[in-house]
Design an enzyme around this catalytic site. Structure first.
Site, PDB file in Angstrom:
ATOM      1  N   HIS A  67     -12.819  54.656   1.391  1.00  7.53           N
ATOM      2  CA  HIS A  67     -11.806  53.602   1.514  1.00  7.53           C
ATOM      3  C   HIS A  67     -10.720  54.073   2.464  1.00  7.53           C
ATOM      4  CE1 HIS A  67     -11.050  56.175  -1.971  1.00  7.53           C
ATOM      5  NE2 HIS A  67      -9.761  56.077  -1.675  1.00  7.53           N
ATOM      6  N   LEU A  68     -10.158  53.095   3.158  1.00  6.39           N
ATOM      7  CA  LEU A  68      -9.076  53.344   4.109  1.00  6.39           C
ATOM      8  C   LEU A  68      -7.780  52.857   3.468  1.00  6.39           C
ATOM      9  CD1 LEU A  68      -8.284  54.171   7.030  1.00  6.39           C
ATOM     10  CD2 LEU A  68      -8.839  51.827   7.732  1.00  6.39           C
ATOM     11  N   GLY A 111      -7.476  65.106  -2.324  1.00  6.42           N
ATOM     12  CA  GLY A 111      -6.927  64.101  -3.238  1.00  6.42           C
ATOM     13  C   GLY A 111      -7.858  62.934  -3.478  1.00  6.42           C
ATOM     14  N   ILE A 170      -3.731  50.005  -7.116  1.00  7.97           N
ATOM     15  CA  ILE A 170      -3.200  49.830  -8.475  1.00  7.97           C
ATOM     16  C   ILE A 170      -1.980  50.727  -8.716  1.00  7.97           C
ATOM     17  CG2 ILE A 170      -4.525  51.607  -9.731  1.00  7.97           C
ATOM     18  CD1 ILE A 170      -5.271  49.383 -11.747  1.00  7.97           C
TER      19      ILE A 170
HETATM   20  P1  5GP Z   1      -8.213  58.374  -3.177  1.00  8.15           P
HETATM   21  O1  5GP Z   1      -7.277  59.289  -3.903  1.00  8.15           O
HETATM   22  O2  5GP Z   1      -9.627  58.453  -3.692  1.00  8.15           O
HETATM   23  O3  5GP Z   1      -8.124  58.459  -1.691  1.00  8.15           O
HETATM   24  O4  5GP Z   1      -7.667  56.920  -3.493  1.00  8.15           O
HETATM   25  C1  5GP Z   1      -8.055  56.169  -4.595  1.00  8.15           C
HETATM   26  C2  5GP Z   1      -7.019  55.100  -4.766  1.00  8.15           C
HETATM   27  O5  5GP Z   1      -7.581  54.073  -5.552  1.00  8.15           O
HETATM   28  C3  5GP Z   1      -5.755  55.584  -5.476  1.00  8.15           C
HETATM   29  O6  5GP Z   1      -4.632  55.333  -4.631  1.00  8.15           O
HETATM   30  C4  5GP Z   1      -5.741  54.780  -6.761  1.00  8.15           C
HETATM   31  O7  5GP Z   1      -4.440  54.379  -7.139  1.00  8.15           O
HETATM   32  C5  5GP Z   1      -6.624  53.578  -6.426  1.00  8.15           C
HETATM   33  N1  5GP Z   1      -7.373  53.043  -7.546  1.00  8.15           N
HETATM   34  C6  5GP Z   1      -8.108  53.743  -8.442  1.00  8.15           C
HETATM   35  N2  5GP Z   1      -8.691  52.907  -9.318  1.00  8.15           N
HETATM   36  C7  5GP Z   1      -8.308  51.650  -8.950  1.00  8.15           C
HETATM   37  C8  5GP Z   1      -8.598  50.357  -9.481  1.00  8.15           C
HETATM   38  O8  5GP Z   1      -9.317  50.187 -10.472  1.00  8.15           O
HETATM   39  N3  5GP Z   1      -8.037  49.305  -8.851  1.00  8.15           N
HETATM   40  C9  5GP Z   1      -7.231  49.445  -7.762  1.00  8.15           C
HETATM   41  N4  5GP Z   1      -6.725  48.345  -7.232  1.00  8.15           N
HETATM   42  N5  5GP Z   1      -6.954  50.654  -7.223  1.00  8.15           N
HETATM   43  C10 5GP Z   1      -7.483  51.738  -7.823  1.00  8.15           C
END
Ligand code: 5GP
Ligand code: ZN
Length: 113
Positions: A99-100, A92, A30
């Protein structure tokens, strides 16, 4: 309440889904950090990398196979792309469903911030 990525996998929350199979689902981030920024998520809820069990080895390998397919389909495979799994807040990680990240389509910097 169910986590946001479980909700996306269950089609209870909208996302731009570009790939799905029995094990995983992939959708566009997103808040993309590059022209290509896709997330590959196992349908099984696993909070962090530290929660992976021996029995998840095939699942994790599968995510990397899906990443290759997406990188090829999006035309970034040859130039280069980055795969990232953040683990815990200091890295972060903000969504606690493993997730990858597949990131590419621009020159990537090293070391990452
Ligand atoms: P992290 O920081 O946990 O490795 O990555 C989480 C990712 O998920 C971030 O890049 C963030 O932009 C994305 N993200 C968070 N909430 C949503 C959502 O509701 N939909 C989508 N498509 N991406 C999300
Ligand atoms: Zn989840």
């Amino acid at each position: 309440m169910e986590c946001i990525f479980c909700r996306i996998a269950a089609r209870k929350h909208p996302a731009k889904i570009i790939y799905e199979d029995d094990i995983s689902i992939a959708f566009e981030d997103i808040n993309p950090q590059a022209p290509v920024h896709t997330l590959i998520v196992p349908k099984k809820h696993i909070s962090t990398n530290l929660d992976l069990k021996e029995e998840d080895n095939i699942l994790i390998g599968h995510l990397f196979q899906v990443a290759n397919k997406i990188a090829k389909d999006k035309g970034i495979a040859e130039k280069g792309f980055r795969l990232i799994i953040n683990c815990n807040p200091g890295s972060g990680q903000t969504v606690f469903h493993i997730h990858l990240h597949v990131i590419g389509g621009r020159r990537m910097h090293w070391p990452p911030g």
